[in-house]
Scaffold this motif. Sequence first.
Motif, PDB file in Angstrom:
ATOM      1  N   LEU A 290       0.829  -1.211   0.000  1.00 22.42           N
ATOM      2  CA  LEU A 290       0.000   0.000   0.000  1.00 22.42           C
ATOM      3  C   LEU A 290       0.862   1.260   0.000  1.00 22.42           C
ATOM      4  N   VAL A 291       2.042   1.194   0.613  1.00 22.88           N
ATOM      5  CA  VAL A 291       2.975   2.326   0.560  1.00 22.88           C
ATOM      6  C   VAL A 291       3.420   2.541  -0.881  1.00 22.88           C
ATOM      7  N   LYS A 292       3.755   1.462  -1.574  1.00 25.06           N
ATOM      8  CA  LYS A 292       4.192   1.572  -2.972  1.00 25.06           C
ATOM      9  C   LYS A 292       3.092   2.136  -3.867  1.00 25.06           C
ATOM     10  N   GLU A 293       1.835   1.832  -3.538  1.00 19.39           N
ATOM     11  CA  GLU A 293       0.701   2.361  -4.302  1.00 19.39           C
ATOM     12  C   GLU A 293       0.394   3.814  -3.944  1.00 19.39           C
ATOM     13  N   GLY A 294       1.018   4.321  -2.886  1.00 18.77           N
ATOM     14  CA  GLY A 294       0.785   5.689  -2.465  1.00 18.77           C
ATOM     15  C   GLY A 294      -0.422   5.861  -1.561  1.00 18.77           C
ATOM     16  N   ARG A 295      -0.975   4.768  -1.078  1.00 17.05           N
ATOM     17  CA  ARG A 295      -2.153   4.839  -0.200  1.00 17.05           C
ATOM     18  C   ARG A 295      -1.767   5.022   1.256  1.00 17.05           C
ATOM     19  N   LEU A 296      -0.574   4.564   1.624  1.00 14.89           N
ATOM     20  CA  LEU A 296      -0.057   4.728   2.979  1.00 14.89           C
ATOM     21  C   LEU A 296       1.308   5.387   2.898  1.00 14.89           C
ATOM     22  N   ILE A 297       1.727   5.928   4.029  1.00 14.86           N
ATOM     23  CA  ILE A 297       3.099   6.411   4.160  1.00 14.86           C
ATOM     24  C   ILE A 297       3.731   5.643   5.311  1.00 14.86           C
ATOM     25  N   GLU A 298       5.041   5.500   5.279  1.00 12.59           N
ATOM     26  CA  GLU A 298       5.765   4.772   6.315  1.00 12.59           C
ATOM     27  C   GLU A 298       6.968   5.587   6.732  1.00 12.59           C
ATOM     28  N   ASP A 299       7.177   5.697   8.038  1.00 14.36           N
ATOM     29  CA  ASP A 299       8.383   6.380   8.484  1.00 14.36           C
ATOM     30  C   ASP A 299       9.474   5.335   8.711  1.00 14.36           C
ATOM     31  N   PRO A 300      10.687   5.734   8.968  1.00 12.15           N
ATOM     32  CA  PRO A 300      11.802   4.782   9.072  1.00 12.15           C
ATOM     33  C   PRO A 300      11.640   3.717  10.163  1.00 12.15           C
ATOM     34  N   THR A 301      10.793   3.950  11.142  1.00 12.32           N
ATOM     35  CA  THR A 301      10.636   2.965  12.221  1.00 12.32           C
ATOM     36  C   THR A 301       9.420   2.073  12.030  1.00 12.32           C
ATOM     37  N   ALA A 302       8.953   1.942  10.776  1.00 14.75           N
ATOM     38  CA  ALA A 302       7.836   1.055  10.416  1.00 14.75           C
ATOM     39  C   ALA A 302       6.497   1.485  11.010  1.00 14.75           C
ATOM     40  N   TRP A 303       6.307   2.778  11.170  1.00 16.54           N
ATOM     41  CA  TRP A 303       5.002   3.307  11.535  1.00 16.54           C
ATOM     42  C   TRP A 303       4.288   3.640  10.233  1.00 16.54           C
ATOM     43  N   PHE A 304       3.048   3.189  10.108  1.00 13.42           N
ATOM     44  CA  PHE A 304       2.278   3.410   8.902  1.00 13.42           C
ATOM     45  C   PHE A 304       1.138   4.374   9.187  1.00 13.42           C
ATOM     46  N   ALA A 305       0.804   5.197   8.188  1.00 16.71           N
ATOM     47  CA  ALA A 305      -0.308   6.136   8.300  1.00 16.71           C
ATOM     48  C   ALA A 305      -0.945   6.284   6.923  1.00 16.71           C
ATOM     49  N   ILE A 306      -2.193   6.690   6.910  1.00 15.74           N
ATOM     50  CA  ILE A 306      -2.889   6.922   5.645  1.00 15.74           C
ATOM     51  C   ILE A 306      -2.241   8.112   4.953  1.00 15.74           C
ATOM     52  N   ALA A 307      -1.974   7.950   3.662  1.00 15.15           N
ATOM     53  CA  ALA A 307      -1.335   9.012   2.883  1.00 15.15           C
ATOM     54  C   ALA A 307      -2.306  10.164   2.676  1.00 15.15           C
ATOM     55  N   PRO A 308      -1.787  11.381   2.543  1.00 10.30           N
ATOM     56  CA  PRO A 308      -2.647  12.527   2.258  1.00 10.30           C
ATOM     57  C   PRO A 308      -3.419  12.313   0.950  1.00 10.30           C
TER      58      PRO A 308
END
Length: 62
Positions: free
Chosen positions: A31-49
């Motif tokens: 989902l990060v690769k699709e641009g739907r989520l964002i991930e920070d360096p410590t593997a925290w995921f959030a919904i992408a803007p």
Amino acid sequence: MKDITAAIGEDVSDTSKGRRVETTRSRLQALVKEGRLIEDPTAWFAIAPTGAGNRRQEGAGE
């Protein structure tokens, strides 16, 4: 990661030996690769803007 895995109904018991957690991690990274989520360096995921996925896909063919 275990809390997200449990929230989507996957088995997080000791008998699953972490396989479902790794499957969930793989799904989130896709989902990060699709641009739907964002991930920070410590593997925290959030919904992408909103619109982040569209910008990423437009630049993918360059």
